[in-house]
Design a protein around this motif. Structure first.
Motif, short mmCIF file in Angstrom:
data_model
loop_
_atom_site.label_atom_id
_atom_site.label_comp_id
_atom_site.label_asym_id
_atom_site.label_seq_id
_atom_site.Cartn_x
_atom_site.Cartn_y
_atom_site.Cartn_z
N GLN A 1 106.41 -9.24 10.13
CA GLN A 1 107.18 -10.48 10.62
C GLN A 1 106.63 -11.50 9.92
N LYS A 2 105.41 -11.66 9.75
CA LYS A 2 104.78 -12.68 9.10
C LYS A 2 105.16 -12.79 7.46
N ILE A 3 105.12 -11.35 6.96
CA ILE A 3 105.62 -11.30 5.60
C ILE A 3 107.08 -11.48 5.32
N GLU A 4 107.84 -11.39 6.11
CA GLU A 4 109.42 -11.76 6.23
C GLU A 4 109.64 -13.00 6.46
N LYS A 5 108.82 -13.82 7.16
CA LYS A 5 108.70 -15.32 7.60
C LYS A 5 108.45 -15.97 6.12
N LEU A 6 107.44 -15.62 5.57
CA LEU A 6 107.05 -16.04 4.46
C LEU A 6 108.08 -16.05 3.18
N ARG A 7 108.68 -14.91 2.99
CA ARG A 7 109.54 -14.88 2.02
C ARG A 7 110.82 -15.62 2.39
N ALA B 1 106.24 -25.57 0.63
CA ALA B 1 105.45 -24.84 -0.60
C ALA B 1 104.06 -24.83 -0.31
N LYS B 2 103.49 -25.88 -0.24
CA LYS B 2 102.07 -25.84 0.35
C LYS B 2 101.59 -24.97 1.36
N GLY B 3 102.47 -25.19 2.42
CA GLY B 3 102.35 -24.20 3.68
C GLY B 3 102.40 -22.66 3.20
N ILE B 4 103.24 -22.34 2.55
CA ILE B 4 103.50 -21.04 1.99
C ILE B 4 102.15 -20.77 1.35
N VAL B 5 101.76 -21.48 0.23
CA VAL B 5 100.78 -20.92 -0.62
C VAL B 5 99.43 -20.82 0.35
N ALA B 6 99.33 -21.72 1.42
CA ALA B 6 98.03 -21.57 2.33
C ALA B 6 98.23 -20.39 3.36
N ASP B 7 99.57 -19.75 3.67
CA ASP B 7 99.61 -18.63 4.28
C ASP B 7 99.15 -17.39 3.46
N ALA C 1 103.46 -1.00 1.37
CA ALA C 1 103.29 -2.07 2.58
C ALA C 1 101.96 -2.50 2.48
N ARG C 2 101.09 -1.28 2.52
CA ARG C 2 99.45 -1.82 2.41
C ARG C 2 99.06 -2.29 1.36
N ILE C 3 99.76 -2.32 0.04
CA ILE C 3 99.48 -2.99 -1.27
C ILE C 3 99.65 -4.68 -0.87
N TYR C 4 100.95 -4.63 -0.13
CA TYR C 4 101.06 -6.28 -0.06
C TYR C 4 100.77 -6.67 1.51
N GLY C 5 99.98 -6.09 1.95
CA GLY C 5 99.34 -6.56 3.12
C GLY C 5 99.68 -6.11 4.68
N GLY C 6 100.66 -5.24 4.49
CA GLY C 6 101.35 -4.85 5.74
C GLY C 6 100.24 -3.41 6.21
N ARG C 7 100.36 -3.57 7.41
CA ARG C 7 99.70 -2.23 8.16
C ARG C 7 100.56 -1.77 9.22
N ALA D 1 111.84 -0.85 -1.62
CA ALA D 1 111.06 -0.93 -0.47
C ALA D 1 109.83 -2.17 -1.13
N LEU D 2 109.73 -2.30 -2.34
CA LEU D 2 108.90 -3.37 -2.95
C LEU D 2 109.50 -4.85 -2.52
N SER D 3 110.82 -4.85 -2.78
CA SER D 3 111.43 -6.13 -2.35
C SER D 3 111.11 -6.51 -0.87
N VAL D 4 111.45 -5.41 -0.22
CA VAL D 4 111.18 -5.72 1.11
C VAL D 4 109.82 -6.11 1.72
N CYS D 5 108.85 -5.39 1.06
CA CYS D 5 107.49 -5.67 1.46
C CYS D 5 106.71 -6.74 0.61
#
Length: 328
Positions: free
Chosen positions: A112-118, A133-139, A226-232, A295-299
């Motif tokens: 959900q965090k990755i989805e909200k970032l996107r 944009a600054k907040g997104i980069v910090a996240d 998912a693991r490459i882009y930080g999901g577990r 899947a790449l676009s989703v992750c």
């Protein structure tokens, strides 16, 4: 003769109200600037299926707990030490169950965090919101802060924190520094999966083996991306990701069955000039590549800003070359 631009205040007594025309900014830009919440759409109906599953799951847990209690009481009545052993095993099973639930919740939270970032990145790019944009980069730095491979990129991005940069340029820099290496890993994983599926299905004797191996490879590829882009993702997180990937594939018109996918990538009529089994192998490999790109676009935690989105030919070039060689 045009007039020179002038600055004035709205409360200036020399300026009359009739000569001032105030043009409102676009609605989206105003909401992004002052933080007003965007009105929600029509409320969805009650999810009765989810309510039914939750209620049945609660009843099942209650029944299981009552059965365990009766088992422990009966064992304790027969032999006290058997009752204590059963109680200890029940506690261990409960702790393991809580650990599994915690892992599932953590995996869904990261997704959900990755989805909200996107989604936040899409909104920030639409209205040029520098603060967002600054907040997104910090996240993003927090998401990939523990990776040693991103140490240099993290230092370069932190050095640009106080710089005056447009929102799209700031996100593009973060995309190049943090996500470009991950994109390269993801494309290699997709290419390897497509090649493996093509080779196995080209030599397998049964169609059921082809189907089973394609499904297994797609599941393994989704978890790898998912693991490459930080999901577990756990079990439920993985099912959630798979649903999102399939929806993305359907929305983008990625599901192509039969010779049409071959013709799309290899050229009209080429599938008919190669052997049937090799054609099936190439087709399955290309379908795996298409699913991997969805899947790449989703992750991925950012949309593609300046980086070029990968295409089937980028991750399945070897399959195309092999099919062309066989056809010739």
């Amino acid at each position: 003769m045009s007039r020179q631009p002038r600055a004035f205040r709205l409360n200036d007594p020399n300026v009359t109200g009739g000569s001032i025309q105030v043009t409102e900014e676009p609605f989206d830009a105003i909401e992004a600037a002052d933080g007003v919440v965007v009105p929600m759409g029509e409320r969805r109906r009650a999810p009765w299926v989810s309510i039914l599953v939750s209620a049945l799951s609660g009843l099942l847990l209650l029944g299981l707990g009552l059965a365990l209690e009766n088992l422990i009481v009966d064992l304790y009545a027969v032999t006290p030490w058997l009752g204590w052993v059963a109680l200890a095993l029940t506690v261990i099973a409960a702790l393991a169950f809580l650990a599994i639930i915690g892992r599932e919740a953590l995996g869904i939270w990261r997704e959900q965090k990755i989805e909200k970032l996107r989604e936040s990145a899409v909104d920030a790019l639409a209205v040029k919101d520098h603060k967002a944009a600054k907040g997104i980069v910090a996240d993003l730095l927090g998401l990939y802060g523990g990776r040693s491979s991103a140490a240099q990129a993290r230092a370069r991005l932190k050095a640009l924190t106080d710089e005056i940069i447009d929102a799209d340029d700031r996100l593009a820099i973060a995309e190049r520094e943090l996500l470009a290496p991950l994109d390269a890993q993801a494309k290699r994983a997709i290419a390897a999966a497509a090649k493996q599926v093509s080779l196995v299905t080209a030599v397998s004797p049964r169609a059921i083996v082809d189907v089973a191996f394609v499904i297994f490879s797609a599941m393994r590829l989704l978890r790898t991306l998912a693991r490459i882009y930080g999901g577990r993702p756990g079990l439920f997180g993985f099912l959630r990701l798979a649903k999102a990937a399939l929806n993305h594939l359907a929305v983008t018109g990625g599901v192509a069955v039969g010779d049409s996918l071959m013709q799309q990538v290899l050229g009209l009529g080429l599938a008919a000039r190669i052997s049937a089994k090799l054609g099936e192998g190439v087709l399955n490999g290309l379908m795996t590549a298409r699913f991997g790109l969805a899947a790449l676009s989703v992750c991925r935690p950012l949309p593609f800003i300046r980086e070029e989105p990968p295409k089937v030919a980028d991750v399945a070039g070897e399959l195309i070359s092999r099919a062309e060689a066989a056809a010739s």
